[in-house]
Design a protein around this motif. Structure first.
Motif, short mmCIF file in Angstrom:
data_model
loop_
_atom_site.label_atom_id
_atom_site.label_comp_id
_atom_site.label_asym_id
_atom_site.label_seq_id
_atom_site.Cartn_x
_atom_site.Cartn_y
_atom_site.Cartn_z
N TYR A 72 -10.47 -5.03 -4.69
CA TYR A 72 -10.57 -5.02 -6.14
C TYR A 72 -9.17 -4.97 -6.74
O TYR A 72 -8.15 -5.08 -6.03
N THR A 73 -9.09 -4.78 -8.05
CA THR A 73 -7.83 -4.80 -8.78
C THR A 73 -7.78 -3.61 -9.73
O THR A 73 -8.78 -3.30 -10.40
N THR A 74 -6.64 -2.97 -9.81
CA THR A 74 -6.46 -1.91 -10.79
C THR A 74 -6.34 -2.49 -12.19
O THR A 74 -5.98 -3.66 -12.37
N MET A 75 -6.62 -1.67 -13.18
CA MET A 75 -6.51 -2.06 -14.60
C MET A 75 -7.29 -3.35 -14.87
O MET A 75 -6.85 -4.25 -15.58
N ASP A 100 -0.11 0.26 -12.85
CA ASP A 100 0.32 -1.03 -12.31
C ASP A 100 -0.90 -1.88 -11.97
O ASP A 100 -1.92 -1.36 -11.49
N ILE A 101 -0.79 -3.19 -12.20
CA ILE A 101 -1.88 -4.11 -11.87
C ILE A 101 -1.63 -4.63 -10.46
O ILE A 101 -0.62 -5.29 -10.19
N ARG A 102 -2.54 -4.34 -9.55
CA ARG A 102 -2.35 -4.72 -8.16
C ARG A 102 -3.69 -4.71 -7.43
O ARG A 102 -4.69 -4.14 -7.90
N PHE A 189 -2.29 -1.35 6.62
CA PHE A 189 -1.93 -0.52 5.47
C PHE A 189 -3.12 -0.28 4.55
O PHE A 189 -2.94 0.04 3.37
N GLU A 190 -4.34 -0.43 5.05
CA GLU A 190 -5.51 -0.27 4.18
C GLU A 190 -5.58 1.12 3.56
O GLU A 190 -5.94 1.26 2.39
N GLU A 191 -5.23 2.13 4.35
CA GLU A 191 -5.24 3.49 3.81
C GLU A 191 -4.25 3.62 2.65
O GLU A 191 -4.56 4.22 1.61
N ALA A 192 -3.05 3.06 2.80
CA ALA A 192 -2.03 3.14 1.75
C ALA A 192 -2.41 2.34 0.52
O ALA A 192 -1.84 2.54 -0.56
N ASP A 193 -3.39 1.44 0.66
CA ASP A 193 -3.84 0.62 -0.47
C ASP A 193 -5.17 1.11 -1.05
O ASP A 193 -5.79 0.41 -1.83
N GLY A 194 -5.62 2.32 -0.63
CA GLY A 194 -6.76 2.93 -1.30
C GLY A 194 -7.94 3.32 -0.46
O GLY A 194 -8.88 3.93 -0.97
N LEU A 195 -7.92 3.01 0.84
CA LEU A 195 -9.10 3.27 1.67
C LEU A 195 -8.96 4.63 2.36
O LEU A 195 -8.62 4.74 3.53
N TYR A 196 -9.22 5.69 1.57
CA TYR A 196 -9.10 7.06 2.07
C TYR A 196 -9.96 7.98 1.21
O TYR A 196 -10.40 7.61 0.11
N GLY A 197 -10.19 9.17 1.71
CA GLY A 197 -10.93 10.17 0.95
C GLY A 197 -10.89 11.52 1.64
O GLY A 197 -10.39 11.65 2.77
N TYR A 228 3.60 -0.45 -6.44
CA TYR A 228 3.26 -1.33 -7.56
C TYR A 228 2.58 -2.62 -7.10
O TYR A 228 2.09 -3.40 -7.91
N SER A 229 2.58 -2.86 -5.80
CA SER A 229 1.96 -4.04 -5.21
C SER A 229 1.37 -3.63 -3.88
O SER A 229 1.50 -2.46 -3.46
N SER A 230 0.70 -4.55 -3.19
CA SER A 230 0.12 -4.19 -1.90
C SER A 230 1.22 -3.67 -0.98
O SER A 230 2.35 -4.17 -0.98
N THR A 231 0.90 -2.67 -0.20
CA THR A 231 1.91 -2.00 0.62
C THR A 231 2.57 -2.95 1.59
O THR A 231 3.80 -2.91 1.78
#
Length: 672
Positions: A72-75, A100-102, A189-197, A228-231
């Motif tokens: 998906y995309t932020t903002m 940031d939009i990423r 780098f999926e974790e660094a791009d949002g796949l965590y909890g 600000y962009s994909s890791t």
């Protein structure tokens, strides 16, 4: 009788590979993965799930969750007029992450992903549906030991095959040990791009309950470095260009006020995280952190002290501090006493290491709100980087040999903590194995990307082509290397890689001595061990004279003071820059366990090894239907695994028909 035999044989053949109904992963990603109004508890997790409850001895449940992995995309358009209308930033499905939009990678369209909050002993079942367009994935349950289910650890090519796009995988394991843990992708780098909890395991009759009044799911505090962009686009580019790696921002529970927007001369930011308390009560906070680069974080709360009571799965005598430093992969539990005036207060996060540079010093804030105060006002006081350099008592400092802390600071090291966790193994005896590891950054100028590469013993770890645990019958000496076997080492010039394995006996006492010889950088590399915890028995910062030989000499001569009784339990520890740490553990969980730096970029670059505990006959094997993978060569046809595949290989669907007719002919012949 013959009819019965015929149908039995036919059913065995057909059941060996049953037909499965088509499941549209495109539909799953567009509906289930992006259904921001989904009210199913297995999708929402956290306090919405039935398994979040007071933990009572004997009340053990099966806790089912469903993670749909999406891009998906932020903002996005779901954010409406955010940040100019604050309420739009909180619309269902809006991911702000600082503004940031990423591109991001999420589970169930959430950042962070769904929180798992269960009781010790619960059986956790998570269905992972991978709708990513080109990324495989695995989910690692960071801090859970996976006893009796080592194949559920979620490490690609060690304990399972990666979950390919348009495929699903079901994890099922027991929640143990109690503590503050994390779930996260262990692929790229999926974790660094949002796949965590967050993954919280509470215990019945919690020994720490005397220190707090409330332990609430909304007081989990996940501090994540954020680009600000994909890791990969940032860090891979830096590697290929030999550029410096610097930090950018920190999100707290997926929120930050990083980007400054302006409309009609008025400045706006996206919302910060907020934590609410009521005056007069004590609250347990569960703090966790990770970063794609070396960026430990100093955490403090204005006008408040922190009573730190636990780390990961271990407890210790409480220590009251003004701030604590948390490194990648670590978790700390602290109690906040809401004993100040009813007001709003800044919670400050000060990045260290690569989050300090000539162009950007990284810090972030969240807000502590007391009930009864203005719920929209910011706290008073400046929020510059140096304002987060809290003086006083600091727990878990980093870069002690080189860094400067605020004046009048008292530093508390991990080895100063006194363990209170019960039923821990005795590690005071003579070790059965002593493992020495040397850290350094190394450049290789005859390689297309010269580095520097963070390495252990001058080798970069590379995953094998098969999961060693679940396909052990296919292991040959030439697919791994060890202290006595270097046959699989692959080199370009002096740069070498291999799947490096240390082998230790089941139930043996293991001592691990890690020495940081990185003289040109001052990184406290945070090392995480899967499948076990360890006791931190010695830790020392030396400085520029550090050497593996000297530490080894001192260790063998018995001149290093060791805390063999009461040392703190951890599964993640920062190795002092230009210093050493000594860990001890009882290797009582058979399997192949990854031991690696938990800085995402360092793990990706190969800063890790494998600890093989026990022999293959000691290791619990997965179900017969467990997925397999590996190299395939058309000239080397593998033996088929079932009657169905034999017939299919022989003649496709016609082979099944021929087999059916053959059985009928045999039956008729016998009847005559």
């Amino acid at each position: 009788m013959w009819c019965y035999t015929f149908y039995l044989i036919l059913s065995i053949v057909l059941v060996a590979h049953p037909a499965t109904a088509h499941e549209s992963f495109r539909i799953a990603s567009l509906t289930r993965g992006f259904d921001v109004n989904n009210t199913e508890s297995e999708v929402l997790g956290g306090s919405e799930h039935d398994c979040y409850r007071p933990c009572v001895a004997g009340d053990v449940r099966i806790c089912k969750y469903s993670f749909t992995l999406v891009e998906y995309t932020t903002m996005s358009r779901l954010c409406g007029d955010c940040p100019y209308k604050t309420e739009d930033c909180h619309k269902p499905g809006c991911i702000t992450a600082g503004g940031d939009i990423r591109e991001v990678i999420l589970a169930n369209h959430k950042l962070p992903g769904p929180s798992i909050q269960v009781c010790e002993g619960d059986v956790v079942q998570v269905d992972v549906i991978n709708t990513l367009s080109s990324h495989s994935s695995t989910i690692h349950w960071h801090g859970l030991h996976q006893k009796k289910t080592p194949y559920m650890d979620g490490t690609p090519f060690l304990t399972q095959c990666p979950i390919q796009p348009h495929n699903s995988f079901q994890y099922k394991f027991t929640a143990d040990p109690p503590g503050t843990h994390i779930w996260h992708s262990h692929s790229g780098f999926e974790e660094a791009d949002g796949l965590y909890g967050a993954f919280i395991v509470r215990a019945a009759n919690d020994s720490l309950a005397q220190y707090y009044d409330y332990d609430l799911p909304e007081h989990v505090m996940a501090v994540w470095h954020w680009y600000y962009s994909s890791t990969a686009s940032v860090l891979k580019t830096a590697l290929h260009r030999s550029d410096s790696v610097i930090g950018y921002s920190l999100t707290i529970n997926g929120l930050a006020a990083t980007v400054k927007f302006n409309r009609d001369g008025v400045n706006y930011t996206t919302p910060r995280a907020e934590f609410t308390v009521t005056q007069g009560f004590r609250y347990r906070f569960r703090l966790m952190h990770n970063s794609a680069l070396y960026c430990p974080v100093q955490v403090s709360i204005d006008n408040h002290k922190l009573l730190v009571i636990a780390s990961e799965g271990g407890t210790f005598e409480p220590v009251e501090v003004d701030s604590l430093v948390i490194n990648s992969g670590e978790r700390y539990d602290f109690v906040l006493s809401a004993d100040q005036e009813i007001d709003n207060y800044w919670i400050r996060y000060r990045g260290l290491g690569d989050c300090v540079s000539s162009t950007r010093d990284v810090s972030s804030e969240a807000i502590l709100r007391y009930h009864g105060v203005n719920s929209t006002a910011d706290p008073e006081g400046p929020i510059e980087y140096q304002d987060a350099n809290r003086a006083g008592v600091v727990l878990n400092p980093v870069e002690v040999a080189n860094a400067s802390y605020a004046e009048n600071s008292t530093l508390i090291l991990l080895t100063d903590l006194n363990r209170t966790t019960s039923n821990q193994p005795d590690v005071s005896g003579t070790p059965d194995h002593i493992i020495y590891m040397q850290y350094s950054y190394n450049n290789y100028y005859d390689f297309h990307s010269p580095g520097p590469f963070p390495q252990i013993n001058y080798v970069s770890f590379e995953f094998p082509p098969i999961p060693l645990l679940t396909q052990s019958e296919q292991i040959t000496d030439d697919i791994y290397c060890s202290e006595t076997n270097s046959s699989s080492r692959d080199c370009v010039g002096e740069y070498c890689t291999c799947p490096f394995i240390y082998m230790v006996g089941l139930n043996s006492l293991v001592e691990v001595v890690i020495v940081d010889e990185g003289l040109d950088r001052f990184d406290d590399h945070p090392m995480h061990l899967h499948g076990h915890n360890f006791q931190v028995v010695a830790m020392e910062s030396i400085g520029g004279s550090i050497s593996l030989d000297e530490v080894k000499r001192r260790n063998e001569n018995g001149t290093i003071p060791k805390k063999l009784i009461g040392a703190p339990n951890k599964d993640n520890v920062g190795v002092p820059a230009q210093g050493f740490v000594i860990l001890r553990l009882i290797a009582n969980n058979p399997g192949y366990w990854f031991f690696h730096c938990h800085i995402s970029n360092h793990a990706e670059m190969g800063m890790g090894v494998v600890l093989k505990v026990g022999e293959h006959e000691d290791m619990i094997q997965p179900p017969d239907s467990f997925p397999t993978c590996g190299h395939w060569d058309v000239t080397k046809k593998a033996a088929s695994s079932s009657a169905y595949s034999i017939l299919l290989d022989a003649g496709g669907k016609n082979g099944i028909i021929i087999f059916y007719l053959l059985i009928v002919a045999v039956v008729n012949a016998v009847r005559r």
